[in-house]
Design a protein around this motif. Sequence first.
Motif, PDB file in Angstrom:
ATOM      1  N   VAL A   1      -1.602  -8.289   4.034  1.00 22.46           N
ATOM      2  CA  VAL A   1      -1.818  -8.711   2.650  1.00 22.46           C
ATOM      3  C   VAL A   1      -0.755  -8.076   1.768  1.00 22.46           C
ATOM      4  O   VAL A   1      -0.257  -6.995   2.064  1.00 22.46           O
ATOM      5  CB  VAL A   1      -3.225  -8.334   2.126  1.00 22.46           C
ATOM      6  CG1 VAL A   1      -4.315  -9.049   2.909  1.00 22.46           C
ATOM      7  CG2 VAL A   1      -3.457  -6.844   2.155  1.00 22.46           C
ATOM      8  N   ASP A   2      -0.416  -8.762   0.697  1.00 22.42           N
ATOM      9  CA  ASP A   2       0.540  -8.211  -0.260  1.00 22.42           C
ATOM     10  C   ASP A   2      -0.159  -7.487  -1.405  1.00 22.42           C
ATOM     11  O   ASP A   2       0.417  -6.597  -2.015  1.00 22.42           O
ATOM     12  CB  ASP A   2       1.428  -9.318  -0.829  1.00 22.42           C
ATOM     13  CG  ASP A   2       2.427  -9.823   0.198  1.00 22.42           C
ATOM     14  OD1 ASP A   2       2.877  -9.023   1.039  1.00 22.42           O
ATOM     15  OD2 ASP A   2       2.746 -11.024   0.169  1.00 22.42           O
TER      16      ASP A   2
ATOM     17  N   ARG B   1       1.937  -4.358  -2.175  1.00 28.79           N
ATOM     18  CA  ARG B   1       2.613  -3.675  -1.068  1.00 28.79           C
ATOM     19  C   ARG B   1       4.074  -3.415  -1.473  1.00 28.79           C
ATOM     20  O   ARG B   1       4.750  -4.265  -2.011  1.00 28.79           O
ATOM     21  CB  ARG B   1       2.593  -4.532   0.194  1.00 28.79           C
ATOM     22  CG  ARG B   1       3.201  -3.822   1.404  1.00 28.79           C
ATOM     23  CD  ARG B   1       3.194  -4.681   2.650  1.00 28.79           C
ATOM     24  NE  ARG B   1       1.870  -5.052   3.087  1.00 28.79           N
ATOM     25  CZ  ARG B   1       1.092  -4.296   3.885  1.00 28.79           C
ATOM     26  NH1 ARG B   1       1.529  -3.122   4.280  1.00 28.79           N
ATOM     27  NH2 ARG B   1      -0.090  -4.720   4.248  1.00 28.79           N
ATOM     28  N   LYS B   2       4.531  -2.184  -1.216  1.00 26.14           N
ATOM     29  CA  LYS B   2       5.915  -1.829  -1.518  1.00 26.14           C
ATOM     30  C   LYS B   2       6.844  -2.579  -0.579  1.00 26.14           C
ATOM     31  O   LYS B   2       6.544  -2.745   0.589  1.00 26.14           O
ATOM     32  CB  LYS B   2       6.137  -0.324  -1.350  1.00 26.14           C
ATOM     33  CG  LYS B   2       5.356   0.524  -2.319  1.00 26.14           C
ATOM     34  CD  LYS B   2       5.521   1.989  -2.005  1.00 26.14           C
ATOM     35  CE  LYS B   2       4.615   2.835  -2.883  1.00 26.14           C
ATOM     36  NZ  LYS B   2       4.667   4.244  -2.508  1.00 26.14           N
ATOM     37  N   LYS B   3       7.963  -3.011  -1.083  1.00 23.80           N
ATOM     38  CA  LYS B   3       8.958  -3.736  -0.262  1.00 23.80           C
ATOM     39  C   LYS B   3       9.915  -2.768   0.357  1.00 23.80           C
ATOM     40  O   LYS B   3      10.240  -1.760  -0.056  1.00 23.80           O
ATOM     41  CB  LYS B   3       9.733  -4.741  -1.112  1.00 23.80           C
ATOM     42  CG  LYS B   3       8.841  -5.813  -1.692  1.00 23.80           C
ATOM     43  CD  LYS B   3       8.458  -6.796  -0.639  1.00 23.80           C
ATOM     44  CE  LYS B   3       7.548  -7.852  -1.273  1.00 23.80           C
ATOM     45  NZ  LYS B   3       7.144  -8.869  -0.451  1.00 23.80           N
TER      46      LYS B   3
ATOM     47  N   PHE C   1      -4.129   7.534  -2.490  1.00 25.68           N
ATOM     48  CA  PHE C   1      -4.286   7.179  -1.083  1.00 25.68           C
ATOM     49  C   PHE C   1      -3.532   5.891  -0.768  1.00 25.68           C
ATOM     50  O   PHE C   1      -2.795   5.809   0.218  1.00 25.68           O
ATOM     51  CB  PHE C   1      -5.777   7.016  -0.756  1.00 25.68           C
ATOM     52  CG  PHE C   1      -6.035   6.497   0.625  1.00 25.68           C
ATOM     53  CD1 PHE C   1      -6.036   7.353   1.714  1.00 25.68           C
ATOM     54  CD2 PHE C   1      -6.287   5.153   0.839  1.00 25.68           C
ATOM     55  CE1 PHE C   1      -6.273   6.867   3.002  1.00 25.68           C
ATOM     56  CE2 PHE C   1      -6.523   4.661   2.109  1.00 25.68           C
ATOM     57  CZ  PHE C   1      -6.522   5.517   3.190  1.00 25.68           C
ATOM     58  N   MET C   2      -3.703   4.879  -1.593  1.00 26.27           N
ATOM     59  CA  MET C   2      -3.045   3.593  -1.349  1.00 26.27           C
ATOM     60  C   MET C   2      -1.533   3.706  -1.525  1.00 26.27           C
ATOM     61  O   MET C   2      -0.770   3.075  -0.799  1.00 26.27           O
ATOM     62  CB  MET C   2      -3.629   2.507  -2.248  1.00 26.27           C
ATOM     63  CG  MET C   2      -5.081   2.174  -1.929  1.00 26.27           C
ATOM     64  SD  MET C   2      -5.371   1.714  -0.211  1.00 26.27           S
ATOM     65  CE  MET C   2      -4.432   0.180  -0.129  1.00 26.27           C
ATOM     66  N   SER C   3      -1.079   4.520  -2.465  1.00 21.51           N
ATOM     67  CA  SER C   3       0.354   4.736  -2.655  1.00 21.51           C
ATOM     68  C   SER C   3       0.962   5.371  -1.410  1.00 21.51           C
ATOM     69  O   SER C   3       2.040   4.979  -0.959  1.00 21.51           O
ATOM     70  CB  SER C   3       0.599   5.616  -3.877  1.00 21.51           C
ATOM     71  OG  SER C   3       1.971   5.900  -4.018  1.00 21.51           O
ATOM     72  N   ALA C   4       0.251   6.341  -0.836  1.00 16.06           N
ATOM     73  CA  ALA C   4       0.726   6.991   0.380  1.00 16.06           C
ATOM     74  C   ALA C   4       0.739   6.039   1.573  1.00 16.06           C
ATOM     75  O   ALA C   4       1.405   6.293   2.570  1.00 16.06           O
ATOM     76  CB  ALA C   4      -0.156   8.201   0.696  1.00 16.06           C
ATOM     77  N   ASN C   5       0.012   4.926   1.447  1.00 13.84           N
ATOM     78  CA  ASN C   5      -0.065   3.953   2.526  1.00 13.84           C
ATOM     79  C   ASN C   5       0.693   2.668   2.218  1.00 13.84           C
ATOM     80  O   ASN C   5       0.403   1.614   2.782  1.00 13.84           O
ATOM     81  CB  ASN C   5      -1.526   3.656   2.865  1.00 13.84           C
ATOM     82  CG  ASN C   5      -2.123   4.766   3.682  1.00 13.84           C
ATOM     83  OD1 ASN C   5      -1.877   4.874   4.871  1.00 13.84           O
ATOM     84  ND2 ASN C   5      -2.871   5.642   3.027  1.00 13.84           N
TER      85      ASN C   5
END
Length: 117
Positions: A31-32, A115-117, A87-91
């Motif tokens: 997922v994006d 989601r980071k590119k 948590f989500m940033s670290a993932n």
Amino acid sequence: MKKLALVLGLFFGSFAFAQTVNDIPIKDIDVDYVQVIGTSRGLSTKMNIRLDFGQETKSISFKNGLKIKDEKGTTIKFNSMIDALNFMSANGYEFQFAYTSKENDDDAIYYILKRKK
């Protein structure tokens, strides 16, 4: 030679565990966007925090929610919206925007992550 095999085994084995959602590694969830939803717990200052990956929910499974686990397999409970955001940033996700809404007569806070590119 045995020492080299042991060192390599430990090195590669350390990457075998990752944060998971219902036993699926977060990096493998295709997922994006993710939505983090926080609602109040009545009179408590703590919040109920849920993650929405766009997964299909059934009435029975929705009650139990997503099982998010750390590298050790321990279920994660977030202390706050910022805890979930970190948590989500670290993932591999980054914050896009936030908004509030009423949910069952309580205020709900929504964070949209990409989601980071």
